[in-house]
Design an enzyme around this catalytic site. Structure first.
Site, mmCIF file in Angstrom:
data_model
loop_
_atom_site.group_PDB
_atom_site.id
_atom_site.type_symbol
_atom_site.label_atom_id
_atom_site.label_comp_id
_atom_site.label_asym_id
_atom_site.label_seq_id
_atom_site.Cartn_x
_atom_site.Cartn_y
_atom_site.Cartn_z
ATOM 1 N N GLN A 282 -10.635 8.949 0.017
ATOM 2 C CA GLN A 282 -12.034 9.085 0.454
ATOM 3 C C GLN A 282 -13.037 8.862 -0.679
ATOM 4 O O GLN A 282 -14.247 8.896 -0.451
ATOM 5 C CB GLN A 282 -12.261 10.477 1.064
ATOM 6 C CG GLN A 282 -11.563 10.705 2.395
ATOM 7 C CD GLN A 282 -12.186 9.899 3.544
ATOM 8 O OE1 GLN A 282 -13.316 9.422 3.454
ATOM 9 N NE2 GLN A 282 -11.432 9.735 4.616
ATOM 10 N N SER B 173 -7.022 3.377 -0.053
ATOM 11 C CA SER B 173 -6.888 2.625 1.189
ATOM 12 C C SER B 173 -8.148 1.801 1.385
ATOM 13 O O SER B 173 -9.256 2.343 1.387
ATOM 14 C CB SER B 173 -6.710 3.608 2.346
ATOM 15 O OG SER B 173 -6.652 2.914 3.563
ATOM 16 N N ALA B 174 -7.991 0.473 1.562
ATOM 17 C CA ALA B 174 -9.149 -0.426 1.557
ATOM 18 C C ALA B 174 -10.136 -0.154 2.687
ATOM 19 O O ALA B 174 -11.338 -0.326 2.525
ATOM 20 C CB ALA B 174 -8.672 -1.877 1.620
ATOM 21 N N HIS B 175 -9.629 0.308 3.845
ATOM 22 C CA HIS B 175 -10.549 0.407 4.992
ATOM 23 C C HIS B 175 -11.526 1.573 4.878
ATOM 24 O O HIS B 175 -12.431 1.715 5.690
ATOM 25 C CB HIS B 175 -9.780 0.451 6.318
ATOM 26 C CG HIS B 175 -9.068 1.721 6.647
ATOM 27 N ND1 HIS B 175 -9.580 2.642 7.523
ATOM 28 C CD2 HIS B 175 -7.880 2.217 6.245
ATOM 29 C CE1 HIS B 175 -8.725 3.646 7.665
ATOM 30 N NE2 HIS B 175 -7.680 3.420 6.886
ATOM 31 N N THR C 47 6.726 -8.866 1.728
ATOM 32 C CA THR C 47 5.764 -9.864 1.247
ATOM 33 C C THR C 47 4.362 -9.278 1.252
ATOM 34 O O THR C 47 3.938 -8.662 2.233
ATOM 35 C CB THR C 47 5.825 -11.115 2.154
ATOM 36 O OG1 THR C 47 7.160 -11.617 2.115
ATOM 37 C CG2 THR C 47 4.852 -12.188 1.688
ATOM 38 N N CYS D 108 -7.873 11.076 11.395
ATOM 39 C CA CYS D 108 -6.652 10.301 11.547
ATOM 40 C C CYS D 108 -5.791 10.831 12.671
ATOM 41 O O CYS D 108 -4.910 10.142 13.145
ATOM 42 C CB CYS D 108 -5.874 10.267 10.243
ATOM 43 S SG CYS D 108 -6.793 9.433 8.968
#
Ligand SMILES: Cc1ncc(COP(=O)(O)O)c(C=O)c1O
Length: 382
Positions: free
Chosen positions: A180, A200-202, A238, A326
């Site tokens: 956060q 976390s990118a989002h 990957t 979440c």
């Protein structure tokens, strides 16, 4: 979606930023190949990946090789805790705060089933971990501690550098869930003094489905996924090259805009808090008084059920969250508010407003027209 809607659920996810979309398009142009392939196309993808890793590492104060790309904050937390705990020999006691995200608490539960002992530290009523209690919880057998940088429900910021220094003296490795934090607080792994850190990118406009784990060089980390040995053998699979390029851009924007955005958003959050508190009796600000993230306001409206309030607000064009984002969708009682010692009637009436980079003063004024009226009506006082 109706353009007039007001989105105050940025702690759940943030919209992808236009600059991030642009970075992803550029990466897809030149780098949408397998970065492990030896041909020219693969080498181009590798270059995109290496470039993103170097830029991200520079922002975090880390070395590029200390960054492992993952698919989420959840994966970073799982990899860190299970990967490190299983790789430590002999030290089978773990300490964590009781208000960690489920993606920390659940792996700890699995480790408990594997024979580790886990101590969950209580927090004060404002959501803070007491350094003294933390020090007392560390045993000679303790190998690992997990304390989140900032809580996703109430926004409380923990004294991570202080806690990490205590742990370091005892040879205990520290993981911090910083998911956060990046838009509102500096995230520098050396200044924080931690050994592992997840992002976390989002949560910072960088797109869903991509995250990272920082693990200090020399920290033993057993992979939890088996396969092709990508990411220096730490995380097979990957890499999401395009998503990672987006995350790098998102993190850069968060870091450069923080000095302007954090005080602006904190002022809007304070205005929201003051407006609600002055318009309504019997409201309780959860985490109020503690250092908090600029963008989170968690309020209990005694006497009103949070799910009813959330649905009413949604119908009125306002997106907020109740309990933990979440796990929303199923409205479970909040383990965070419980650990903070909140009475049932306050736990069941809590709502989280989480502002974002795009939140405006006009939107906050509109929220202040909607919320007090709705709470008063639902309480039957209107
Ligand atoms: C503090 C915290 N940790 C971890 C996560 C999980 O991140 P992700 O959604 O990328 O799995 C979240 C998501 O809400 C969070 O707020």
């Amino acid at each position: 979606m109706n353009a007039k809607r007001i989105y105050l659920d940025n702690a759940a996810t943030t919209p992808v930023r236009a600059e991030v979309e642009q970075a992803m398009r550029e990466a897809a142009d030149g780098g949408n190949y397998n970065p492990s392939s030896l041909h020219a196309e693969g080498r181009r993808a590798r270059a995109v990946l290496d470039d993103a890793r170097a830029r991200i590492a520079a922002i975090l104060g880390a070395a590029p090789k200390e960054i492992t790309f993952t698919a989420s904050g959840t994966e970073g937390n799982n990899l860190s805790l299970m990967g490190v705990a299983r790789a430590l020999d002999g030290r089978r006691h773990i300490v964590a705060s009781a208000i960690e995200h489920h993606s920390v608490l659940e792996p700890l539960e699995r480790l408990r089933e594997e024979g580790f002992r886990v101590t969950l530290l209580p927090v004060a009523r404002d959501g803070r971990v007491d350094p003294q209690r933390f020090a007392e919880a560390l045993e000679p057998e303790t190998g690992l501690a997990a304390i989140m940088y900032a809580n996703n429900e109430v926004g409380t910021v923990q004294p991570i550098a202080e806690l990490a220094a205590i742990a370091r003296e005892r040879g205990v490795l520290v993981h911090t869930d910083a998911v956060q934090a990046p838009s509102w607080l500096p995230v520098d792994v050396r200044e924080l003094g931690i050994d592992m850190l997840s992002l976390s990118a989002h949560k910072f406009g960088g797109g869903e489905g991509v995250g990272l784990l920082y693990a200090r060089g020399g920290v033993p980390l057993a992979p939890i996924l088996s396969g092709g040995g990508q990411e220096f053998g730490r995380r097979s699979g990957t890499e999401n090259v395009v998503g990672i390029a987006g995350m790098a851009r998102g993190l850069e924007l968060a870091a450069t805009e923080r000095a302007v955005q954090a005080p602006r958003i904190a002022a809007l959050r304070d205005r929201l808090e003051a407006g609600i508190s002055s318009a309504l009796p019997e409201v309780h600000v959860n985490g109020g008084g503690a250092p908090r993230l600029a963008n989170i306001l968690n309020v209990s409206f005694a006497g009103v059920d949070s799910a009813t309030l959330l649905i009413g607000m949604d119908l009125a064009g306002l997106a907020v969250s109740a309990g933990s984002a979440c796990t929303s969708g199923t409205l479970e009682p909040s383990h965070v508010l419980q650990a903070m010692g909140l009475e049932e009637r306050l736990r069941g009436s809590a709502l989280r407003f989480s502002l974002g980079a795009a939140t405006s003063a006009e939107e906050i004024e509109r929220v202040l027209e909607i919320v007090p009226r709705m709470v008063t009506e639902l309480r039957g006082d209107g």
